[in-house]
Design an enzyme around this catalytic site. Structure first.
Site, PDB file in Angstrom:
ATOM      1  N   TYR A  45       0.837  -1.212   0.000  1.00  0.00           N
ATOM      2  CA  TYR A  45       0.000   0.000   0.000  1.00  0.00           C
ATOM      3  C   TYR A  45       0.873   1.264   0.000  1.00  0.00           C
ATOM      4  O   TYR A  45       0.640   2.205  -0.773  1.00  0.00           O
ATOM      5  CB  TYR A  45      -0.883  -0.064   1.242  1.00  0.00           C
ATOM      6  CG  TYR A  45      -1.891   1.028   1.423  1.00  0.00           C
ATOM      7  CD1 TYR A  45      -3.105   1.010   0.725  1.00  0.00           C
ATOM      8  CD2 TYR A  45      -1.669   2.066   2.324  1.00  0.00           C
ATOM      9  CE1 TYR A  45      -4.049   1.998   0.924  1.00  0.00           C
ATOM     10  CE2 TYR A  45      -2.606   3.059   2.534  1.00  0.00           C
ATOM     11  CZ  TYR A  45      -3.794   3.023   1.829  1.00  0.00           C
ATOM     12  OH  TYR A  45      -4.732   4.004   2.032  1.00  0.00           O
TER      13      TYR A  45
ATOM     14  N   LYS B  80       1.060   4.125  -2.840  1.00  0.00           N
ATOM     15  CA  LYS B  80       0.733   5.526  -2.530  1.00  0.00           C
ATOM     16  C   LYS B  80       1.936   6.438  -2.785  1.00  0.00           C
ATOM     17  O   LYS B  80       1.775   7.569  -3.253  1.00  0.00           O
ATOM     18  CB  LYS B  80       0.250   5.650  -1.081  1.00  0.00           C
ATOM     19  CG  LYS B  80      -1.065   4.905  -0.798  1.00  0.00           C
ATOM     20  CD  LYS B  80      -2.197   5.411  -1.657  1.00  0.00           C
ATOM     21  CE  LYS B  80      -3.547   4.858  -1.240  1.00  0.00           C
ATOM     22  NZ  LYS B  80      -4.646   5.344  -2.095  1.00  0.00           N
TER      23      LYS B  80
HETATM   24  P1  NDP Z   1     -13.433   2.556   1.476  1.00  0.00           P
HETATM   25  O1  NDP Z   1     -12.956   1.145   1.613  1.00  0.00           O
HETATM   26  O2  NDP Z   1     -14.423   3.085   2.433  1.00  0.00           O
HETATM   27  O3  NDP Z   1     -13.969   2.803  -0.008  1.00  0.00           O
HETATM   28  C1  NDP Z   1     -13.194   2.375  -1.093  1.00  0.00           C
HETATM   29  C2  NDP Z   1     -13.862   2.839  -2.368  1.00  0.00           C
HETATM   30  O4  NDP Z   1     -13.061   2.365  -3.475  1.00  0.00           O
HETATM   31  C3  NDP Z   1     -15.245   2.283  -2.531  1.00  0.00           C
HETATM   32  O5  NDP Z   1     -16.053   3.232  -3.161  1.00  0.00           O
HETATM   33  C4  NDP Z   1     -15.007   1.097  -3.448  1.00  0.00           C
HETATM   34  O6  NDP Z   1     -16.190   0.863  -4.206  1.00  0.00           O
HETATM   35  C5  NDP Z   1     -13.889   1.602  -4.341  1.00  0.00           C
HETATM   36  N1  NDP Z   1     -13.121   0.537  -4.948  1.00  0.00           N
HETATM   37  C6  NDP Z   1     -12.344  -0.388  -4.336  1.00  0.00           C
HETATM   38  N2  NDP Z   1     -11.821  -1.220  -5.236  1.00  0.00           N
HETATM   39  C7  NDP Z   1     -12.289  -0.832  -6.443  1.00  0.00           C
HETATM   40  C8  NDP Z   1     -12.117  -1.292  -7.767  1.00  0.00           C
HETATM   41  N3  NDP Z   1     -11.349  -2.371  -8.033  1.00  0.00           N
HETATM   42  N4  NDP Z   1     -12.744  -0.656  -8.771  1.00  0.00           N
HETATM   43  C9  NDP Z   1     -13.533   0.430  -8.524  1.00  0.00           C
HETATM   44  N5  NDP Z   1     -13.731   0.922  -7.296  1.00  0.00           N
HETATM   45  C10 NDP Z   1     -13.115   0.297  -6.265  1.00  0.00           C
HETATM   46  O7  NDP Z   1     -12.083   3.427   1.505  1.00  0.00           O
HETATM   47  P2  NDP Z   1     -11.827   4.938   1.958  1.00  0.00           P
HETATM   48  O8  NDP Z   1     -12.952   5.789   1.565  1.00  0.00           O
HETATM   49  O9  NDP Z   1     -11.347   4.912   3.349  1.00  0.00           O
HETATM   50  O10 NDP Z   1     -10.539   5.256   1.060  1.00  0.00           O
HETATM   51  C11 NDP Z   1     -10.621   6.003  -0.146  1.00  0.00           C
HETATM   52  C12 NDP Z   1      -9.192   6.312  -0.587  1.00  0.00           C
HETATM   53  O11 NDP Z   1      -8.527   7.017   0.462  1.00  0.00           O
HETATM   54  C13 NDP Z   1      -8.358   5.078  -0.863  1.00  0.00           C
HETATM   55  O12 NDP Z   1      -7.500   5.308  -1.956  1.00  0.00           O
HETATM   56  C14 NDP Z   1      -7.552   4.914   0.402  1.00  0.00           C
HETATM   57  O13 NDP Z   1      -6.342   4.235   0.173  1.00  0.00           O
HETATM   58  C15 NDP Z   1      -7.325   6.370   0.780  1.00  0.00           C
HETATM   59  N6  NDP Z   1      -6.977   6.576   2.184  1.00  0.00           N
HETATM   60  C16 NDP Z   1      -7.884   6.275   3.180  1.00  0.00           C
HETATM   61  C17 NDP Z   1      -7.534   6.500   4.501  1.00  0.00           C
HETATM   62  C18 NDP Z   1      -8.454   6.230   5.626  1.00  0.00           C
HETATM   63  O14 NDP Z   1      -8.030   6.413   6.787  1.00  0.00           O
HETATM   64  N7  NDP Z   1      -9.680   5.806   5.411  1.00  0.00           N
HETATM   65  C19 NDP Z   1      -6.196   7.016   4.863  1.00  0.00           C
HETATM   66  C20 NDP Z   1      -5.356   7.292   3.731  1.00  0.00           C
HETATM   67  C21 NDP Z   1      -5.749   7.087   2.453  1.00  0.00           C
HETATM   68  P3  NDP Z   1     -16.768  -0.563  -4.629  1.00  0.00           P
HETATM   69  O15 NDP Z   1     -16.469  -1.524  -3.539  1.00  0.00           O
HETATM   70  O16 NDP Z   1     -18.202  -0.260  -4.842  1.00  0.00           O
HETATM   71  O17 NDP Z   1     -16.074  -0.894  -5.931  1.00  0.00           O
END
Ligand code: NDP
Length: 262
Positions: free
Chosen positions: A169, A173
């Site tokens: 990860y 990133k």
């Molecule tokens: P969530 O797990 O809550 O949501 C992830 C989102 O990504 C969902 O909408 C999911 O939709 C989508 N997703 C995952 N895999 C796929 C795929 N193969 N194709 C299309 N869509 C995909 O994550 P967060 O909201 O917490 O995270 C969002 C971003 O922020 C990420 O990049 C994460 O790495 C980053 N981040 C988050 C942090 C945190 O503390 N939460 C900290 C630092 C960074 P679906 O399943 O419907 O496809």
């Protein structure tokens, strides 16, 4: 002292009636992506909501439309480069433009490096990093035609300072930083910027399973003594994707409540 004419002054305060900008947000079905989509809709963008699950996207599009905003849905897996390219091209064809892309979709497959499988490593690179390259490359062609573009990648403080159990990860990133800095240099002359917004600890499904003691420790290490919310990230994305942010490019901006101060 330099005196400005009344006409010059009037131009400075003129309210811009610019055309509606089209923004693609991946991973918009929940969490940070959902908050970003709502914020960009509030900013007056037409927001194209993308993720694998169509139902939540349609619900969100309805919420945005009912509130007077504008949104559409494209269901795709960002880990499938060909489907992603076709999806982005479809958006450009439908709207005749694509001004803003927010590469937010992301996954974790945490494991200590000595136990991490090749599949755990490459899947995270494919979904979190390669997808951002494919989206940006496809969108950049449309952005260049309009001499305007905002490429925003959602990174992580893990990519800035590393994190035990997240070699895959953190590498993905950190890779987004290299990607955006290179895009910034290649495309800056065309009015296109590329930046990383790197969240710290944000309360979403991704972090929900972590034990309360760990969350408490994180809060203690932060300058601002609370966990982040999707809206905190959305506010930063709102600015870097705005017309006003044309001089801000190639940056990694940590939005982490002072956790890293990197
Ligand atoms: P969530 O797990 O809550 O949501 C992830 C989102 O990504 C969902 O909408 C999911 O939709 C989508 N997703 C995952 N895999 C796929 C795929 N193969 N194709 C299309 N869509 C995909 O994550 P967060 O909201 O917490 O995270 C969002 C971003 O922020 C990420 O990049 C994460 O790495 C980053 N981040 C988050 C942090 C945190 O503390 N939460 C900290 C630092 C960074 P679906 O399943 O419907 O496809």
């Amino acid at each position: 002292m330099v005196h400005r004419s009344a006409r010059e002054g009037a131009q400075e305060v003129r309210v811009s009636a610019s055309e509606t900008r089209v923004a693609l947000v991946t991973g918009a079905s929940r969490g940070i992506g959902r908050a970003i989509a709502l914020r960009l809709a509030r900013d007056g963008r037409h927001v194209v909501l993308a993720s694998r699950s169509e139902g939540p996207l349609k619900d969100l599009a309805a919420t945005i439309t009912e509130a007077g905003g504008s949104a559409s849905v494209v269901a795709l897996d960002v880990g499938d480069a060909e489907a992603l390219r076709a999806g982005v091209e479809g958006v450009i064809e439908k709207h005749g433009r694509l001004d803003i892309v927010v590469n937010n979709a992301g996954i974790t497959r945490d494991n200590l490096s000595l136990r991490m499988t090749d599949d755990e490593f490459t899947e995270v690179i494919r979904v979190n990093l390669t997808s951002a390259f494919v989206t940006a490359r496809t969108a950049a062609r449309a952005m260049m035609r309009n001499k305007f573009g905002r490429i925003v990648c959602i990174g992580s403080t893990s990519g800035v300072v590393g994190n035990a159990g997240q070699a895959n990860y953190a590498a993905a990133k950190a890779g987004l930083a290299g990607l955006c800095k290179s895009l910034a240099r290649e495309l800056g002359g065309k009015g296109i910027t590329a930046n990383v917004i790197a969240p710290g600890f944000i309360e979403t499904d991704m972090t929900a399973a972590l034990p309360a003691e760990i969350k408490d420790k994180v809060v203690q290490a932060m300058a601002i003594k609370r966990l982040g919310q999707g809206e905190d990230i959305a506010a930063a994305v709102s600015y870097v994707s705005s017309d006003d942010a044309g001089f801000l490019t190639g940056q990694v901006i940590c939005v982490d409540g002072g956790l890293t101060m990197a």
